[in-house]
Design a protein around this motif. Structure first.
Motif, PDB file in Angstrom:
ATOM      1  N   GLU A 108       0.817  -1.194   0.000  1.00 41.08           N
ATOM      2  CA  GLU A 108       0.000   0.000   0.000  1.00 41.08           C
ATOM      3  C   GLU A 108       0.861   1.257   0.000  1.00 41.08           C
ATOM      4  O   GLU A 108       0.446   2.304  -0.475  1.00 41.08           O
ATOM      5  CB  GLU A 108      -0.910   0.016   1.232  1.00 41.08           C
ATOM      6  N   VAL A 112      -0.720   4.568  -1.665  1.00 43.30           N
ATOM      7  CA  VAL A 112      -1.616   4.515  -2.820  1.00 43.30           C
ATOM      8  C   VAL A 112      -2.988   5.074  -2.449  1.00 43.30           C
ATOM      9  O   VAL A 112      -3.565   5.890  -3.183  1.00 43.30           O
ATOM     10  CB  VAL A 112      -1.743   3.059  -3.314  1.00 43.30           C
ATOM     11  N   TYR A 113      -3.518   4.643  -1.314  1.00 39.98           N
ATOM     12  CA  TYR A 113      -4.840   5.110  -0.889  1.00 39.98           C
ATOM     13  C   TYR A 113      -4.823   6.612  -0.623  1.00 39.98           C
ATOM     14  O   TYR A 113      -5.747   7.343  -1.018  1.00 39.98           O
ATOM     15  CB  TYR A 113      -5.278   4.353   0.355  1.00 39.98           C
ATOM     16  N   THR A 147      -2.891   8.803  -1.930  1.00 40.57           N
ATOM     17  CA  THR A 147      -2.773   9.512  -3.205  1.00 40.57           C
ATOM     18  C   THR A 147      -4.128   9.616  -3.911  1.00 40.57           C
ATOM     19  O   THR A 147      -4.477  10.666  -4.465  1.00 40.57           O
ATOM     20  CB  THR A 147      -1.767   8.794  -4.120  1.00 40.57           C
ATOM     21  N   SER A 148      -4.900   8.534  -3.903  1.00 40.02           N
ATOM     22  CA  SER A 148      -6.223   8.573  -4.536  1.00 40.02           C
ATOM     23  C   SER A 148      -7.139   9.564  -3.838  1.00 40.02           C
ATOM     24  O   SER A 148      -7.906  10.281  -4.496  1.00 40.02           O
ATOM     25  CB  SER A 148      -6.844   7.171  -4.524  1.00 40.02           C
ATOM     26  N   ILE A 161      -5.965  13.139  -4.840  1.00 31.85           N
ATOM     27  CA  ILE A 161      -6.339  13.510  -6.205  1.00 31.85           C
ATOM     28  C   ILE A 161      -7.824  13.838  -6.283  1.00 31.85           C
ATOM     29  O   ILE A 161      -8.240  14.809  -6.941  1.00 31.85           O
ATOM     30  CB  ILE A 161      -5.972  12.374  -7.183  1.00 31.85           C
ATOM     31  N   SER A 162      -8.650  13.055  -5.592  1.00 30.59           N
ATOM     32  CA  SER A 162     -10.086  13.338  -5.602  1.00 30.59           C
ATOM     33  C   SER A 162     -10.401  14.648  -4.876  1.00 30.59           C
ATOM     34  O   SER A 162     -11.359  15.348  -5.235  1.00 30.59           O
ATOM     35  CB  SER A 162     -10.851  12.186  -4.951  1.00 30.59           C
ATOM     36  N   PRO A 171      -8.671  16.054 -10.426  1.00 32.04           N
ATOM     37  CA  PRO A 171      -7.747  15.564 -11.447  1.00 32.04           C
ATOM     38  C   PRO A 171      -7.258  16.655 -12.385  1.00 32.04           C
ATOM     39  O   PRO A 171      -6.132  16.614 -12.881  1.00 32.04           O
ATOM     40  CB  PRO A 171      -8.568  14.508 -12.206  1.00 32.04           C
TER      41      PRO A 171
END
Length: 212
Positions: free
Chosen positions: A133, A196-197, A199-200, A203-204, A208
């Motif tokens: 992760e 990873v989590y 980062t998502s 970005i949200s 984007p």
């Protein structure tokens, strides 16, 4: 009372397949440098290690069915559908190509065990990579898998093509690793995150269209 292991999220079932392959590689290494072991014994040890890894993956499925998507080891290891699919694919490749890479490695003079150890180490690294992760953990898994393959490509030192393949693979892999770690550094400097989590979510939140 909550212990330190619960706080950090220690769960060795999650990294069971990786640990199983590492243990198999260490056993092969031990029997190679300490005692004279027949080749067929090493073959069955390797096969038993791969089958044990398959069982470890089934245990991960059971953990996923009971806990769902969950994070372990201080948010370094993630158990989700994608990690399970990656584990299954890697284990199936090992299982169904076992006879092929055994025959191929036996063609290298007196280096059959070394080839098997490198294959198992590489697979364990890639298992760790798909479970990661955190970007740094992903990079560590990628390097474990890649460095083993560099050595495997150049294992037949008497063959000029083997030496050339190892050198070219090392140079290409080193360049790719540098680009990856540079990208991880940019993400961390820009957003102060390394997962990873995270980062998502970032970005949200940012949007984007605002990510360059």
């Amino acid at each position: 009372m909550t212990g330190i292991s619960d706080i950090l999220g220690f769960n060795f079932v999650v990294i069971g397949p990786t640990l199983t392959l590492l243990a198999t590689a260490l056993i092969l290494l031990f029997v190679t440098i300490t005692i004279s072991t027949p080749t067929f014994v090493k073959k069955y040890v390797t096969l038993f290690g791969i089958l044990s890894t398959v069982f470890a993956v089934f245990l991960k499925f059971g953990l996923f069915l009971s806990d769902g998507v969950s994070s372990y080891f201080s948010e370094k290891i993630l158990l989700d559908e994608f990690a399970l699919v990656g584990n299954v694919l890697i284990v199936l490749v090992l299982l169904f190509t076992f006879n092929s890479f055994w025959k191929t490695s036996s063609q290298i003079d007196n280096k059959t065990t070394e080839a098997l150890i490198l294959i198992l180490m590489s697979a364990s690294g890639f298992l760790l990579m798909v479970d990661s992760e955190n970007f740094i953990m992903l990079f560590i898994g990628l390097e474990i898998g890649s460095i083993s393959l560099y050595a495997l490509a150049g294992l037949n030192r008497g063959d000029q093509l083997s030496n050339e393949a190892s050198l070219k693979y090392f140079l290409l892999g080193s360049l790719a690793s540098c680009i990856l770690i540079y990208g991880i550094a940019l993400v961390y400097v820009s957003l102060s995150i390394s997962g990873v989590y995270e980062t998502s979510i970032a970005i949200s939140f940012i949007g984007p269209e605002n990510v360059r």
